[in-house]
Enzyme design. Structure first.
Site, PDB file in Angstrom:
ATOM      1  N   HIS A 116     -26.541 -43.992   3.729  1.00 18.90           N
ATOM      2  CA  HIS A 116     -27.026 -43.035   4.733  1.00 18.90           C
ATOM      3  C   HIS A 116     -26.969 -43.639   6.134  1.00 18.90           C
ATOM      4  O   HIS A 116     -27.841 -43.400   6.985  1.00 18.90           O
ATOM      5  CB  HIS A 116     -28.467 -42.601   4.407  1.00 18.90           C
ATOM      6  CG  HIS A 116     -28.742 -41.153   4.686  1.00 18.90           C
ATOM      7  ND1 HIS A 116     -28.706 -40.187   3.727  1.00 18.90           N
ATOM      8  CD2 HIS A 116     -29.057 -40.498   5.837  1.00 18.90           C
ATOM      9  CE1 HIS A 116     -28.991 -39.011   4.251  1.00 18.90           C
ATOM     10  NE2 HIS A 116     -29.202 -39.174   5.545  1.00 18.90           N
TER      11      HIS A 116
ATOM     12  N   TYR B 144     -28.550 -30.306   0.565  1.00 18.51           N
ATOM     13  CA  TYR B 144     -29.780 -30.797  -0.048  1.00 18.51           C
ATOM     14  C   TYR B 144     -30.282 -29.727  -1.013  1.00 18.51           C
ATOM     15  O   TYR B 144     -30.064 -28.531  -0.789  1.00 18.51           O
ATOM     16  CB  TYR B 144     -30.867 -31.059   0.998  1.00 18.51           C
ATOM     17  CG  TYR B 144     -30.597 -32.210   1.934  1.00 18.51           C
ATOM     18  CD1 TYR B 144     -30.742 -33.520   1.515  1.00 18.51           C
ATOM     19  CD2 TYR B 144     -30.206 -31.974   3.254  1.00 18.51           C
ATOM     20  CE1 TYR B 144     -30.497 -34.582   2.374  1.00 18.51           C
ATOM     21  CE2 TYR B 144     -29.962 -33.020   4.130  1.00 18.51           C
ATOM     22  CZ  TYR B 144     -30.115 -34.328   3.683  1.00 18.51           C
ATOM     23  OH  TYR B 144     -29.868 -35.371   4.541  1.00 18.51           O
TER      24      TYR B 144
ATOM     25  N   SER C  11     -22.927 -30.555   7.760  1.00 20.81           N
ATOM     26  CA  SER C  11     -24.286 -30.889   7.331  1.00 20.81           C
ATOM     27  C   SER C  11     -25.120 -29.638   7.109  1.00 20.81           C
ATOM     28  O   SER C  11     -24.989 -28.645   7.833  1.00 20.81           O
ATOM     29  CB  SER C  11     -24.953 -31.761   8.395  1.00 20.81           C
ATOM     30  OG  SER C  11     -26.334 -31.911   8.150  1.00 20.81           O
TER      31      SER C  11
ATOM     32  N   THR D 163     -26.301 -34.560  -1.301  1.00 24.41           N
ATOM     33  CA  THR D 163     -26.975 -35.797  -0.904  1.00 24.41           C
ATOM     34  C   THR D 163     -28.188 -36.029  -1.797  1.00 24.41           C
ATOM     35  O   THR D 163     -29.061 -35.167  -1.904  1.00 24.41           O
ATOM     36  CB  THR D 163     -27.410 -35.733   0.565  1.00 24.41           C
ATOM     37  OG1 THR D 163     -26.242 -35.631   1.391  1.00 24.41           O
ATOM     38  CG2 THR D 163     -28.186 -36.981   0.963  1.00 24.41           C
TER      39      THR D 163
ATOM     40  N   LYS E 153     -23.347 -37.754  -3.092  1.00 31.82           N
ATOM     41  CA  LYS E 153     -23.439 -38.641  -1.927  1.00 31.82           C
ATOM     42  C   LYS E 153     -24.721 -39.473  -1.967  1.00 31.82           C
ATOM     43  O   LYS E 153     -25.815 -38.930  -2.149  1.00 31.82           O
ATOM     44  CB  LYS E 153     -23.406 -37.825  -0.639  1.00 31.82           C
ATOM     45  CG  LYS E 153     -23.486 -38.650   0.638  1.00 31.82           C
ATOM     46  CD  LYS E 153     -23.402 -37.769   1.869  1.00 31.82           C
ATOM     47  CE  LYS E 153     -23.404 -38.581   3.146  1.00 31.82           C
ATOM     48  NZ  LYS E 153     -24.718 -39.209   3.411  1.00 31.82           N
TER      49      LYS E 153
END
Length: 360
Positions: A256, A132, A109, A158, A232
């Site tokens: 999510h 991100y 992440s 994402t 995603k």
């Protein structure tokens, strides 16, 4: 061998209440959170007999592009989840070492407490980076550079967080990860961010993550990284087709974990529809409520190539650190291979071909 519920129960007893709520909770009334499990429970496996099965092969060939080591192309993937040091001091270092020892692909992440550079120095960099696009593009560029240096093979972008979902548990708890971060200073001091209308994490995300993304931003990212891109957060067939037509390399179907839009459809319910739209050869990953090897078989039978797990891994990490994660991953693999044998499927392709699912 512990059940999924056992892992969670033990973790709940070890963790502070607000940390448990942050991980376990969803958005709104948590309808989508419960529907993720309900959707899987309505899928029943029809086992086959007398199929002359001895060994089974779990190599997911379509995921080879996204893994440094082709031996790691298992359909089981570690989903990107934030702040592993909330549940164990070794954090992502323990997670990544466990993934390496079990030959399981690991998606790190962006909101990790331990950097890709640190994992690289420890000899256990992740296979993929969840990313991100930040309002300050230099942050995204720095993350991409670190990923390249660590040998990361793909970017998992994402795109379902233009704004963080309404998570009532976190608001009630006035939740902040600050006190759980070991040797980091990612956020402002919690005394400076107190708010009754949002949690600290939502405040941080809403201020820093780009909310106005378009396909032009995908082009920008492609020019920055040159790495394969997995999108995603896709759930609509038109978005899936547009992603394929815009040169995206793979799709990751996800709501999510029920943490964004309450009332959202479960990813398991759209696998078949999206597979028909994008064709058989396009890589497809899914997450959302999967908690056993038989759940992985269900997803593959519907058309997925990979199944990512998130919360269960954090429960295992909380219970017993790196060894807990190793135990859990091996448990999933054992269940997967046993289910395949009971269904008479010697490889992943046969799971789809032998028509072993019924909806109830």
């Amino acid at each position: 061998m512990k059940s999924h519920m056992d892992w969670e129960y033990e973790a709940q007893n070890k963790l502070p209440r607000d940390v448990y709520d942050f991980i376990a909770g969803g958005s709104g009334d948590e309808v989508t959170l419960s529907c993720n499990r309900d959707a899987l429970s309505k899928l029943k496996i029809v086992n086959r007999v007398l199929q002359n099965i001895d060994d089974v092969e779990i190599h997911s060939k379509k995921l080879d592009l996204f893994c440094k080591n082709k031996d790691f192309s298992s359909p089981l993937i570690i989903a990107p989840t934030a702040h592993h040091q909330m549940v164990h001091p070794s954090g992502e270092l323990a997670t990544s070492k466990a993934a390496l020892s079990c030959k399981i692909p690991y998606i790190q992440s962006t909101m990790s407490d331990i950097s890709i550079a640190a994992l690289r120095q420890a000899g256990c960099p992740p296979d993929m980076l969840q990313l991100y696009i930040f309002k300050d593009r230099s942050i995204t560029q720095e993350l991409i550079c670190a990923a390249k240096e660590a040998g990361v093979t793909s970017i998992v972008l994402t795109v379902d967080v233009p704004e963080m979902g309404i998570r009532y548990r976190d608001r009630k708890n006035n939740f902040s990860v600050d006190r759980f971060l070991f040797g980091t200073n990612r956020y402002k001091d919690s005394t400076q961010m107190s708010s009754s209308s949002t949690s600290h994490e939502a405040d941080f995300a809403n201020k820093t993550i780009e909310s106005k993304l378009s396909w032009k931003d995908i082009d920008w990212l492609r020019n920055q990284s040159k790495l394969p891109i997995i999108l995603k957060g896709v759930l609509h067939k038109e978005d899936a087709l547009q992603a394929k037509n815009n040169g995206i390399d793979g799709l990751y179907l996800s709501n999510h974990g029920g943490r964004q839009l309450d009332g959202s459809i479960s990813a398991a319910l759209v696998i078949e529809e999206i597979r028909k739209v994008i064709g058989y050869d396009f890589p497809l990953i899914v997450d959302g409520g999967f908690s056993s090897g038989s759940d992985i078989v269900k997803a593959i039978a519907l058309g997925a190539d990979g199944v990512a797990i998130g919360r269960p891994l954090l429960w295992a990490l909380a219970v017993n650190g790196q060894q807990g994660v190793v135990t859990l991953l091996n448990q999933y693999l054992t269940e997967l291979m046993l289910t395949m044998k009971l269904c008479g499927c010697k490889n992943l392709e046969e799971i789809r071909a032998k028509n072993i699912l019924k909806w109830t």
